[in-house]
Design a protein around this motif. Structure first.
Motif, PDB file in Angstrom:
ATOM      1  N   ASN A 103      12.411  -2.504   9.641  1.00 54.25           N
ATOM      2  CA  ASN A 103      13.352  -3.317  10.405  1.00 54.25           C
ATOM      3  C   ASN A 103      14.584  -2.460  10.671  1.00 54.25           C
ATOM      4  O   ASN A 103      15.577  -2.510   9.939  1.00 54.25           O
ATOM      5  CB  ASN A 103      13.706  -4.582   9.629  1.00 54.25           C
ATOM      6  N   ALA A 104      14.506  -1.648  11.721  1.00 48.23           N
ATOM      7  CA  ALA A 104      15.557  -0.662  11.978  1.00 48.23           C
ATOM      8  C   ALA A 104      16.904  -1.313  12.232  1.00 48.23           C
ATOM      9  O   ALA A 104      17.940  -0.842  11.748  1.00 48.23           O
ATOM     10  CB  ALA A 104      15.160   0.217  13.162  1.00 48.23           C
ATOM     11  N   SER A 105      16.925  -2.411  12.981  1.00 45.09           N
ATOM     12  CA  SER A 105      18.200  -3.073  13.262  1.00 45.09           C
ATOM     13  C   SER A 105      18.742  -3.776  12.025  1.00 45.09           C
ATOM     14  O   SER A 105      19.957  -3.806  11.801  1.00 45.09           O
ATOM     15  CB  SER A 105      18.025  -4.077  14.407  1.00 45.09           C
ATOM     16  N   GLY A 106      17.860  -4.334  11.202  1.00 45.37           N
ATOM     17  CA  GLY A 106      18.311  -4.998   9.989  1.00 45.37           C
ATOM     18  C   GLY A 106      18.880  -4.038   8.962  1.00 45.37           C
ATOM     19  O   GLY A 106      19.738  -4.414   8.158  1.00 45.37           O
ATOM     20  N   MET A 107      18.421  -2.790   8.975  1.00 46.12           N
ATOM     21  CA  MET A 107      18.944  -1.791   8.045  1.00 46.12           C
ATOM     22  C   MET A 107      20.397  -1.449   8.344  1.00 46.12           C
ATOM     23  O   MET A 107      21.111  -0.945   7.476  1.00 46.12           O
ATOM     24  CB  MET A 107      18.084  -0.527   8.109  1.00 46.12           C
ATOM     25  N   ARG A 108      20.846  -1.726   9.564  1.00 47.53           N
ATOM     26  CA  ARG A 108      22.221  -1.410   9.944  1.00 47.53           C
ATOM     27  C   ARG A 108      23.096  -2.645  10.072  1.00 47.53           C
ATOM     28  O   ARG A 108      24.274  -2.529  10.412  1.00 47.53           O
ATOM     29  CB  ARG A 108      22.244  -0.672  11.288  1.00 47.53           C
ATOM     30  N   GLU A 147      -0.207   0.586  10.911  1.00 49.82           N
ATOM     31  CA  GLU A 147       1.144   0.115  10.626  1.00 49.82           C
ATOM     32  C   GLU A 147       1.138  -0.661   9.311  1.00 49.82           C
ATOM     33  O   GLU A 147       0.429  -1.655   9.169  1.00 49.82           O
ATOM     34  CB  GLU A 147       1.660  -0.760  11.768  1.00 49.82           C
ATOM     35  N   VAL A 148       1.946  -0.201   8.370  1.00 49.33           N
ATOM     36  CA  VAL A 148       2.039  -0.815   7.045  1.00 49.33           C
ATOM     37  C   VAL A 148       3.213  -1.787   7.038  1.00 49.33           C
ATOM     38  O   VAL A 148       4.284  -1.462   7.565  1.00 49.33           O
ATOM     39  CB  VAL A 148       2.226   0.267   5.961  1.00 49.33           C
ATOM     40  N   PRO A 149       3.057  -2.976   6.469  1.00 49.82           N
ATOM     41  CA  PRO A 149       4.174  -3.930   6.423  1.00 49.82           C
ATOM     42  C   PRO A 149       5.395  -3.346   5.732  1.00 49.82           C
ATOM     43  O   PRO A 149       5.291  -2.514   4.826  1.00 49.82           O
ATOM     44  CB  PRO A 149       3.596  -5.113   5.639  1.00 49.82           C
ATOM     45  N   ARG A 150       6.563  -3.789   6.164  1.00 52.93           N
ATOM     46  CA  ARG A 150       7.820  -3.220   5.678  1.00 52.93           C
ATOM     47  C   ARG A 150       8.068  -3.503   4.205  1.00 52.93           C
ATOM     48  O   ARG A 150       8.862  -2.814   3.566  1.00 52.93           O
ATOM     49  CB  ARG A 150       8.982  -3.774   6.500  1.00 52.93           C
ATOM     50  N   PHE A 151       7.416  -4.512   3.644  1.00 53.01           N
ATOM     51  CA  PHE A 151       7.657  -4.868   2.251  1.00 53.01           C
ATOM     52  C   PHE A 151       6.742  -4.122   1.282  1.00 53.01           C
ATOM     53  O   PHE A 151       6.792  -4.369   0.076  1.00 53.01           O
ATOM     54  CB  PHE A 151       7.491  -6.382   2.061  1.00 53.01           C
ATOM     55  N   TYR A 152       5.908  -3.229   1.783  1.00 50.33           N
ATOM     56  CA  TYR A 152       5.079  -2.429   0.886  1.00 50.33           C
ATOM     57  C   TYR A 152       5.966  -1.440   0.134  1.00 50.33           C
ATOM     58  O   TYR A 152       6.711  -0.671   0.756  1.00 50.33           O
ATOM     59  CB  TYR A 152       4.008  -1.683   1.678  1.00 50.33           C
ATOM     60  N   PRO A 153       5.928  -1.427  -1.215  1.00 50.79           N
ATOM     61  CA  PRO A 153       6.854  -0.571  -1.995  1.00 50.79           C
ATOM     62  C   PRO A 153       6.408   0.886  -2.031  1.00 50.79           C
ATOM     63  O   PRO A 153       6.041   1.416  -3.081  1.00 50.79           O
ATOM     64  CB  PRO A 153       6.826  -1.216  -3.382  1.00 50.79           C
TER      65      PRO A 153
END
Length: 268
Positions: A103-108, A147-153
């Motif tokens: 989530n590139a926009s959420g990271m900022r 594409e791997v989900p963003r919540f994968y640690p």
């Protein structure tokens, strides 16, 4: 906290094939932009702060704004050139490419002024553009994008023993496993985990055998081990040569004829 590595390329068996550094074109243009923006602030612009009304800007202000626009355009062109060359290299050379759906926009979006530099670095890296370019270039060259989900640690999971480290912070650039005592670069550790997961997802959970062997990692005494106790001398990791020329139309190259693609199942 920095965003130095734009891409880290690794295989499921733990080999790091190379890295692509962040272009940082906007960071390099900051000094020039500050000079131009301060000059524009001293000139007659379209807004009069005294009367709070609009007015006709001066020719000098318009000229300064044009120079600011050209500076931003040059920074964007340099960034786009690096991204195109890197993504074309990956799409041509690898059969399976695994990326995170960050989530590139959420990271900022949060953090305020104390992480202003990190937010600027993330925006300058254009992380969302990488996945968008890989999406259509993998179709051009016949490779597969996983594409791997963003919540994968991927960063918090040890690529040697599989244990998780929930207290890993963004400032920790080296992953030190408390269970197997492996020390490995944080980005390389995440890239290996993503490559293995992408290999598994691509083959439907069976795997290709490339990720079955524990990866080579550096131990506390400075040596490199394979996860089972054996060690070897540290080898120099080659840097990815992202040279290439991007065109507006795809140049389809059969993977089984050119020899530029990795073997089936090898993930990056």
């Amino acid at each position: 906290m920095k965003a130095d590595a734009l891409l880290v390329v690794a295989t499921p068996d733990g080999r790091e094939l190379g890295r692509v550094g962040a272009p940082k074109s906007l960071t390099a243009a900051q000094a020039r932009l500050r000079v131009l923006q301060r000059r524009a602030a001293r000139q007659i612009g379209p807004y009069d702060p005294a009367t709070k009304a609009r007015r006709a800007p001066s020719k000098g202000w318009q000229h300064t704004q044009a120079r600011i626009g050209r500076t931003h355009a040059r920074a964007a062109a340099l960034r786009r050139d690096v991204l195109h060359k890197a993504t074309t290299f990956l799409a041509q050379r690898h059969q399976v490419i695994t990326v995170e759906t960050l989530n590139a926009s959420g990271m900022r979006s949060a953090g305020g002024a104390y992480k202003r530099g990190l937010n600027r670095a993330l925006a300058d890296a254009a992380l969302a553009q990488i996945r968008r370019m890989l999406a259509y270039k993998t179709r051009w060259y016949g490779s597969t994008l996983v594409e791997v989900p963003r919540f994968y640690p991927s960063s918090k999971t040890c690529s040697a023993c599989g244990r998780r480290k929930p207290n890993l912070t963004l400032a920790d650039r080296t992953y030190a496993c408390e269970h197997c005592e492996v020390m490995i670069d944080r980005d390389r550790n995440a890239a290996i985990n993503l490559a293995r997961l992408g290999d598994t997802l691509h083959t439907g959970g069976t795997g290709t055998g490339t990720g079955s062997r524990p990866a080579a990692h550096q131990t506390n005494d400075g040596r490199v081990g394979d996860g089972r106790g054996a060690t070897q001398e540290t080898a120099t990791t080659p840097v990815v040569n992202a040279a290439g020329r991007e065109t507006s139309t795809p140049h389809q190259q059969p993977l089984d004829q050119t020899g530029t693609a990795s073997p089936q199942g090898e993930a990056a």
